[in-house]
Design an enzyme around this catalytic site. Sequence first.
Site, short mmCIF file in Angstrom:
data_model
loop_
_atom_site.label_atom_id
_atom_site.label_comp_id
_atom_site.label_asym_id
_atom_site.label_seq_id
_atom_site.Cartn_x
_atom_site.Cartn_y
_atom_site.Cartn_z
N HIS A 27 38.02 19.88 -23.92
CA HIS A 27 38.00 21.27 -23.44
C HIS A 27 37.97 22.24 -24.61
CE1 HIS A 27 38.61 24.79 -21.15
NE2 HIS A 27 39.93 24.78 -21.05
N ILE A 53 42.14 18.25 -27.13
CA ILE A 53 41.91 19.37 -28.05
C ILE A 53 40.61 19.04 -28.77
CG2 ILE A 53 42.77 20.58 -30.09
CD1 ILE A 53 45.58 20.11 -28.99
N CYS A 73 39.94 30.20 -21.00
CA CYS A 73 39.17 29.02 -20.62
C CYS A 73 37.96 29.36 -19.75
CB CYS A 73 40.08 28.01 -19.93
SG CYS A 73 41.59 27.72 -20.86
#
Lengths: 388, 145
Positions: free
Chosen positions: A335, A212, A86
């Site tokens: 994200h 998602i 991430c």
Amino acid sequence: MRKVAIVGTGLTKWGVRAATYKELAQEVSKSLFDDVDNLNREEVDTLVVGSALVDRLAFQAYPAPLVAEQMGLEPTRMCLRTEMACVSGQAAMRVAYTAIASGLSDLAVVVGIEKMNLPNLAETQASMACVLDREWDGVNGLNAPPYFALVAQRHMHEYGTTREQMGLVKVKNAEYSASNPYAHYSKRVSLDKVLSSPLIAPPLRLLDCSGITDGAAAVVMTHGEAAKRFTDTPVFIEGLGQATSGSLVSNLKSLTTWYPLKTAAADALKMAGVGIGDMDLAETHDCFTISEIIEYEDLGLCAKGEGGRFIEDGQSKIGGALPINLRGGLLCCGHPLGATGVAQAVEVTQQFKAQVPSERHVGGEWGLCHNLSGSANNHAVMVLHRGG
Amino acid sequence: MVSPDERFAFDFYPLESEQQTRIAPFFEHLRQGRLTTTKCAECGLVLWQPRVVCAHCHGDRMEWIDLPSAGTIYAHTAVLAGAPVGFEKDVPFVVAVVQLDGIDLKVTARIDDARYEELRIGDPVRLKVISLQDGRQWFRFVRAR
């Protein structure tokens, strides 16, 4: 070392996109080149692509030259992809910063892209679970939501943080994403709605989790002397910090205090010669509602354990101590792993250039971006300053 | 229709044979009902997970030691949705960090016989070894009664 500036930004619409990884690269390229005056493709000597799981989610290895072709670029100095789960996006910016500061690169494009939505979402979940130690943590069903659920449970246990306080983080970020047309989720939500959304991994519910999401974000970076060629308002990267500690969940020093965040933030602020109190706005990694609460604490905005009170008192809203996640954060923008760190810098840059809607415009001079990955075992912090 | 499991190239469980890993004894010990890890013969450091080179002194002579098979819940949650490929049929299931008794060591494991709401931080649990369909071994915990 040369000074390094962000001189332009690009974004795609984020969401469940009817678009491939390569098409997202084309879209963000158009957005970027439309934004930046005097940017010639031939002059871009460096491309850094932040993509976390492209090998698995797009079944595509070696994405950097592929993205270069999609964007019409032929880099002559550096071309590479960064992978730090991430944090892949901020990692890409750190690589470009290093190259420009050292003189190796004069003009770099940094792009973060992730295509997360597959026909079978269990496959996406499996790839996400492999971000943790697959054989010893993932094997037990641990993945992002259950891991951060353990964090939330411990924070509630140790500090008395409440479900309502966590829910207020989502309510705040949804209020700001309502003025962000690029966000995956741009509807306001009530606290009741957060607290009655389906349980995913107790105590976390669906609306405690970032989505998602497919999407891309990009910036152009150059050295201080060249910056004014491209914009009247260059945004200088004045401080950078990154710290990593541990991997296996059961070996982490703490679930509720993120020591690498403290180190990364202290280093970045020291490098910039400022304190957290000098910041005018911040983007912090709210992958889950509990994350933002811990970030208030470990960034030093409040005492340890007081993060719940901080949101309850409205201190992270416009008009509070430090407005946080004005684009809507990960909770509302979604994200797309590698794109997030870049999009955080895009928001701060656009805030400084007054390119965001007035509802969420704060502007100011100093901004902080915080990006975390994995079992919160890696944190990157960047301090930005408005030039011009 | 091919099931998702059959389409998936890998599963999550470690490859455990002597041909594939140098910590094969860990899995052999599990078969005997023992949870074990390695202790560095040079500096005495006990680390989890089992290793072949010490992270502290780089010693590469390891001894196997038995870990307690009893512990308490340090933190727990349950996977109610969004399980990875291979685990969809197991939903809902409980995942916990277990503090082992008498040693400063925690492990992550599934708790097999309880729902999320039935467990509290501090509840006692004990080791349970499971056999996978292909004969590989893994460990979970159950409530201690």
